[in-house]
Scaffold this motif. Structure first.
Motif, PDB file in Angstrom:
ATOM      1  N   GLN A  10     -39.758  14.286  -0.568  1.00 62.34           N
ATOM      2  CA  GLN A  10     -40.033  14.222   0.858  1.00 62.34           C
ATOM      3  C   GLN A  10     -41.439  13.638   1.035  1.00 62.34           C
ATOM      4  N   GLU A  11     -41.625  12.905   2.137  1.00 68.41           N
ATOM      5  CA  GLU A  11     -42.931  12.305   2.392  1.00 68.41           C
ATOM      6  C   GLU A  11     -43.405  12.652   3.797  1.00 68.41           C
ATOM      7  N   GLY A  12     -44.700  12.631   3.985  1.00 68.82           N
ATOM      8  CA  GLY A  12     -45.287  12.891   5.294  1.00 68.82           C
ATOM      9  C   GLY A  12     -46.685  12.312   5.366  1.00 68.82           C
ATOM     10  N   GLN A  49     -53.662  10.272   5.676  1.00 67.35           N
ATOM     11  CA  GLN A  49     -53.439  10.748   4.310  1.00 67.35           C
ATOM     12  C   GLN A  49     -51.939  10.917   4.094  1.00 67.35           C
ATOM     13  N   VAL A  50     -51.400  10.243   3.073  1.00 68.11           N
ATOM     14  CA  VAL A  50     -49.991  10.353   2.721  1.00 68.11           C
ATOM     15  C   VAL A  50     -49.797  11.552   1.786  1.00 68.11           C
ATOM     16  N   TRP A  51     -48.710  12.288   2.041  1.00 70.53           N
ATOM     17  CA  TRP A  51     -48.389  13.489   1.251  1.00 70.53           C
ATOM     18  C   TRP A  51     -46.964  13.355   0.687  1.00 70.53           C
ATOM     19  N   GLN A  52     -46.699  14.145  -0.404  1.00 73.46           N
ATOM     20  CA  GLN A  52     -45.388  14.097  -1.053  1.00 73.46           C
ATOM     21  C   GLN A  52     -44.999  15.492  -1.551  1.00 73.46           C
ATOM     22  N   GLN A  53     -43.705  15.829  -1.392  1.00 75.96           N
ATOM     23  CA  GLN A  53     -43.125  17.037  -1.981  1.00 75.96           C
ATOM     24  C   GLN A  53     -42.039  16.624  -2.978  1.00 75.96           C
TER      25      GLN A  53
END
Length: 722
Positions: free
Chosen positions: A417-419, A617-621
Motif C-alpha cells: 500500500q502507498e500513501g 513524503q511518500v510512505w509504504q506498507q
C-alpha cells in the motif's frame, strides 16, 4: 540676455560676446561680461539666455491679491460640429482649461524631504524662502551658468539622408543648460535641479444648446458628473540636458521605396475602406522636421537614499501537518485547475516526519473497494461482470498472489500500500518599513477638499483646493524620464491628407549608413565571432540616454557635463540598479523598493510576512501471505497483517528521468493522486532554521519600474473627425 555676434575678416572668424544676466525681480537687470573663448566653447554662433531669480505662474487678471494666484488659464476650445452618429452615442464637445501653471524652485533645498505641504497645490506666493503651506515655491536662483546657459543657435551637421548619402543639414536648436555629470547639491546652480511645477486641468462638457457670451456661463448648474478635474504637482526635478532641433529634412526617398494598401475597417459599425502607407514615403523629403531630447530627471535613484529601510522582529518557525480536503465520498477535493486542496492542520514541529494525516494513494484491488463517485472497480469486459476483478478480486486470494503467482495478473502490487503526507514549513515575522526622505514626487490627484466649484476661474469660479489630502492620488517617486524623439536622420514630421492632420516619426531606412548610427550593439545577443556572428563588421553607434549618461561628456570651463547625443530612451520610477559598464538601469526588486503608490507612502510598523514551503513524503506498507496446514489436511491461505508505514527515500535523478516518482503503483483505485515525489528534506531542523520571513511593504506600495533602452522605430498619429 547673452548674444553672440559673428562677423568675417580676411584672416579668421572671431566670436565677440557679452552676457546679460536676466533678473526677473522687480526692475533690476545686471550686465556680466565673459570672454570670447568661454562663450565660443559654449554656444558657437547664436543667442544665450541665463535666467536668474526666475519663476512663473499664470495668475488671474488682478494678480495683486491672494485670490488670483493660480487662476490664469489656457483654454482649448473645440472647433467644428459633432456628427449626428456621434451625438446619438452621447458624444459632446468639451472645453479644456489648463489652470495656474506655476514653475519655480522647490521650497525645500535639493535632496531634502518633501511633505504634503510641498506636493499639494496651494498656488500661493512665490517667494524667496519657505514661509509655510501658502508659499508655492522660491525663485530659481540661477538656471544654468555663464559657461552653461540656455542657448538658441544654428548648427550645420553632416548626416546621411534617407538613402545613406552624406549631406549637410543646417538646424536651429534650442537647448536647456547641459546636465552636470556630478549634480551640484549646493550653490546657485543646484536650484535648477530642484524645480517645482504645478497645474490643474478642467474638462467641461459643453451645453450645445446655450450660446456663449460675456454674461452667460455655459456651465452654470452643471454638476461634477459633467466635469473631469485633476491636479498635477512635480516637486524636485530638472529639465537640464533637454533640447529641440528644427530643420528642413533631407531627401532621397523615391516612390518605389514605399507604397499604399487598403484595408476595410469597421468604423461606427460601417465597413469603410482606409488607405495606409508602408515603407518610406516621399512626404519625408525636404519638409519641416523636428528632433529633440526631453530630459526630466529627479536625480540618481540607485542608492540607499532611494530605498526604504526594513527592520525585522523575532522570527517564528513552525512545521504544520497538511490535511487533504475530502468530498462526501472520501475522494480528494480539487480546485478548478485540478490541484489537490488541503488545509493547514496541527503543529508538528516537534515530530514532523510521521505518517499522521496520510493520504492513501494505492490500495490493492478487491471487490469491496467502492466510493460514490469512483468505485475503483473495472467495467464489464472480456466476459467478466462489472465490478469483478480476476481471481476473486485480484488481491483477495493470498494463495494466488503469494504462492501461485503465475495465476496472478498483478504480481507484487497486492503486497503493498502507498500513501503520501504533506508538511508546511513556515517562517514568519513582523517588520517595520521606513520611508526615506522624499527627494522628488510627482502627484496626480482628483479629489478636492472643501466645497469645490462646478465652474472654473476662467469663468468666475474659485481656485480648487487639492493641497493636503495624502490618502488620494497617484504618487510617482523619483521619476527619471529621458525621451529621445528622433534625430536629424530620423525626423519628426507633420503632414495632412487634406482633412486630417498627422505627425510621424519617420521609419528608419534599411541603409547601413543610417541605421548603424541609431542601433545599439548588445553583446549578450550578438556573438562577436563564429558562424552566428550578427553584423560583426558594423560599428553600431547608438546608446541610451538615462539620468547617468546620455551619450558622451563635454568639458566647458573646467566643468564636465553630459551631452545629449543618445538614440535610445529610458524611463524609471523609483528605486533602481545601475550597471555603469553597460549603462543599463533596471528596477530594484527588493521590499525596500518604492516608486509608485496610490496615496502617499508612509512609514509603517507591525507589518506581517511569512515564508512558506510545502514538502511531500511518500510512505509504504508491506504485507505477506500466510499458509497453515499440510498437504494431507489441506492448506489454508490468508494475508498477514500490514506492517507499519515506512518513509520512502527520494530516488536519484537521472538524465532520462530528472523528476523520478517515489510512488510505484498507478492503479489509482481510490480516485486519488498519482506520480508523487518525496521532497521532504533530509535535514529538517537545519532547513527550518535557515528559513527567514521575506518582509512586507505598505499595501499601497506598488514598487519601482524601469523601461530602459527604448528605441522608437516608427510611429504616426493621425486625427480623425468625429
Amino acid at each position: 540676455m547673452m548674444t553672440a555676434i559673428t562677423y568675417t575678416v580676411n584672416f579668421k572668424k572671431t566670436v565677440l560676446a557679452s552676457v546679460i544676466g536676466l533678473f526677473l525681480s522687480q526692475s533690476c537687470f545686471a550686465l556680466q561680461e565673459i570672454s570670447d573663448e568661454s562663450l565660443s566653447e559654449t554656444t558657437g554662433e547664436g543667442i544665450a539666455l541665463l535666467p536668474e531669480n526666475f519663476s512663473m505662474r499664470l495668475n488671474g487678471p488682478d494678480d495683486s491679491g491672494m485670490g488670483a494666484n493660480g487662476a490664469g488659464s489656457i483654454r482649448l476650445i473645440p472647433v467644428g460640429p459633432v456628427s449626428t452618429a456621434m451625438q446619438a452615442k452621447g458624444y459632446q464637445k468639451a472645453d479644456i482649461f489648463i489652470n495656474g501653471i506655476s514653475l519655480a524652485q522647490s521650497k525645500k533645498d535639493y535632496g531634502v524631504g518633501r511633505t504634503a505641504d510641498d506636493w499639494g497645490t496651494p498656488f500661493g506666493n512665490i517667494g524667496t524662502g519657505s514661509t509655510g503651506p501658502d508659499d508655492f515655491g522660491r525663485q530659481i536662483t540661477s538656471w544654468g551658468s555663464a559657461n552653461n546657459p540656455w542657448i538658441f543657435k544654428t548648427v550645420t551637421a553632416n548626416v546621411p539622408d534617407f538613402v545613406g548619402q552624406s549631406k549637410d543639414v543646417a538646424y536651429l536648436t534650442f537647448e536647456a543648460p547641459l546636465m552636470h555629470t556630478a549634480i551640484p547639491t549646493t550653490g546657485a546652480e543646484s536650484s535648477a535641479y530642484n524645480l517645482k511645477l504645478g497645474l490643474w486641468v478642467d474638462a467641461f462638457m459643453r451645453d450645445s444648446g446655450i450660446a456663449e457670451n460675456v454674461t452667460n456661463d455655459l456651465y452654470a448648474g452643471l454638476n461634477k458628473d459633467n466635469r473631469l478635474r485633476l491636479a498635477v504637482v512635480w516637486d524636485g526635478f530638472s529639465i537640464n540636458g533637454s533640447n529641440l532641433k528644427v530643420f528642413r529634412t533631407l531627401d532621397g526617398v523615391t516612390s518605389n521605396m514605399g507604397g499604399q494598401y487598403t484595408a476595410n475597417l469597421k468604423i461606427n459599425n460601417v465597413i469603410t475602406p482606409k488607405t495606409f502607407n508602408y515603407g518610406l514615403n516621399t512626404s519625408y523629403n525636404a519638409t519641416f522636421g523636428l528632433a529633440g531630447v526631453v530630459r526630466l530627471n529627479s536625480g540618481y535613484t540607485n542608492g540607499a537614499d532611494a530605498r526604504g529601510s526594513v527592520g525585522f522582529g523575532t522570527t517564528t518557525r513552525n512545521i504544520y501537518q497538511l490535511d487533504y480536503s475530502r468530498n462526501a465520498d472520501n475522494s480528494v477535493k480539487r480546485d478548478a485547475a485540478g490541484n489537490v486542496i488541503y488545509t493547514q492542520g496541527a503543529d508538528v514541529t516537534s515530530n514532523p516526519n510521521t505518517s499522521a494525516g496520510i493520504l492513501q494513494t494505492y490500495t490493492p484491488p478487491t471487490n469491496t473497494q467502492k466510493t460514490t463517485t469512483y468505485d475503483g472497480l473495472p467495467p464489464a469486459a472480456n466476459g467478466k461482470a462489472a465490478g469483478s476483478f480476476p481471481n476473486g478480486g485480484m488481491c483477495s486470494s493470498a494463495a494466488a498472489n503469494t504462492y501461485d503467482r503465475s495465476a496472478n495478473e498483478n504480481g507484487g502490487s497486492c503486497h503493498y500500500q502507498e500513501g503520501v503526507t504533506a508538511r508546511r514549513f513556515v517562517a514568519s515575522s513582523t517588520n517595520t518599513w521606513t520611508m526615506p526622505a522624499v527627494k522628488s514626487v510627482l502627484r496626480i490627484s482628483t479629489q478636492e477638499l472643501g466645497l469645490g466649484d462646478s465652474g472654473t476661474p476662467a469663468l468666475g469660479g474659485a481656485v480648487s483646493n487639492f493641497k493636503t489630502n495624502s490618502n488620494e492620488g497617484i504618487y510617482l517617486y523619483n521619476p527619471n524620464i529621458n525621451l529621445v524623439l528622433g534625430s536629424l536622420s530620423q525626423p519628426l514630421i507633420f503632414n495632412t491628407d487634406g482633412s486630417n492632420f498627422s505627425f510621424e516619426l519617420t521609419r528608419i531606412p534599411n541603409k547601413v549608413e543610417v541605421y548603424s548610427k541609431i542601433y545599439q550593439r548588445y553583446a549578450d545577443i550578438d556573438p562577436a565571432t563564429g558562424t552566428n556572428a550578427v553584423d560583426s563588421s558594423i560599428n553600431y553607434m547608438g546608446n541610451t540616454c538615462n539620468v547617468h549618461k546620455c551619450g558622451g561628456n563635454i568639458t566647458i570651463g573646467g566643468v564636465t557635463y553630459q551631452d545629449s547625443k543618445a538614440t535610445h530612451s529610458s524611463i524609471t520610477i523609483g528605486s533602481t540598479v545601475y550597471d555603469a559598464a553597460t549603462n543599463r538601469l533596471t528596477a530594484y526588486k527588493g521590499i525596500e523598493a518604492f516608486g509608485v503608490s496610490i496615496g502617499a507612502l508612509q512609514s509603517q510598523s507591525g507589518l506581517v510576512s511569512s515564508n512558506t514551503v510545502d514538502y511531500s513524503q511518500v510512505w509504504q506498507q508491506v504485507r505477506e501471505g500466510n499458509r497453515t496446514g499440510n498437504w494431507l489436511t489441506g492448506y489454508n491461505y490468508s494475508w498477514q497483517s500490514w506492517g507499519g508505514w515506512t518513509a520512502v527515500a527520494p530516488k536519484g535523478a537521472t538524465a532520462n528521468n530528472p523528476d523520478p516518482y517515489e510512488t510505484t503503483y498507478r492503479q489509482n483505485t481510490n480516485g486519488q493522486i498519482l506520480g508523487i515525489q518525496t521532497t521532504m528534506p533530509t535535514n529538517i531542523s537545519s532547513t527550518l532554521s535557515n528559513m527567514s520571513a521575506p518582509g512586507a511593504t505598505p499595501s499601497n506600495n506598488f514598487g519601482s519600474a524601469a523601461i530602459d533602452g527604448v528605441l522608437i522605430q516608427h510611429f504616426k498619429f493621425t486625427t480623425t473627425g468625429l
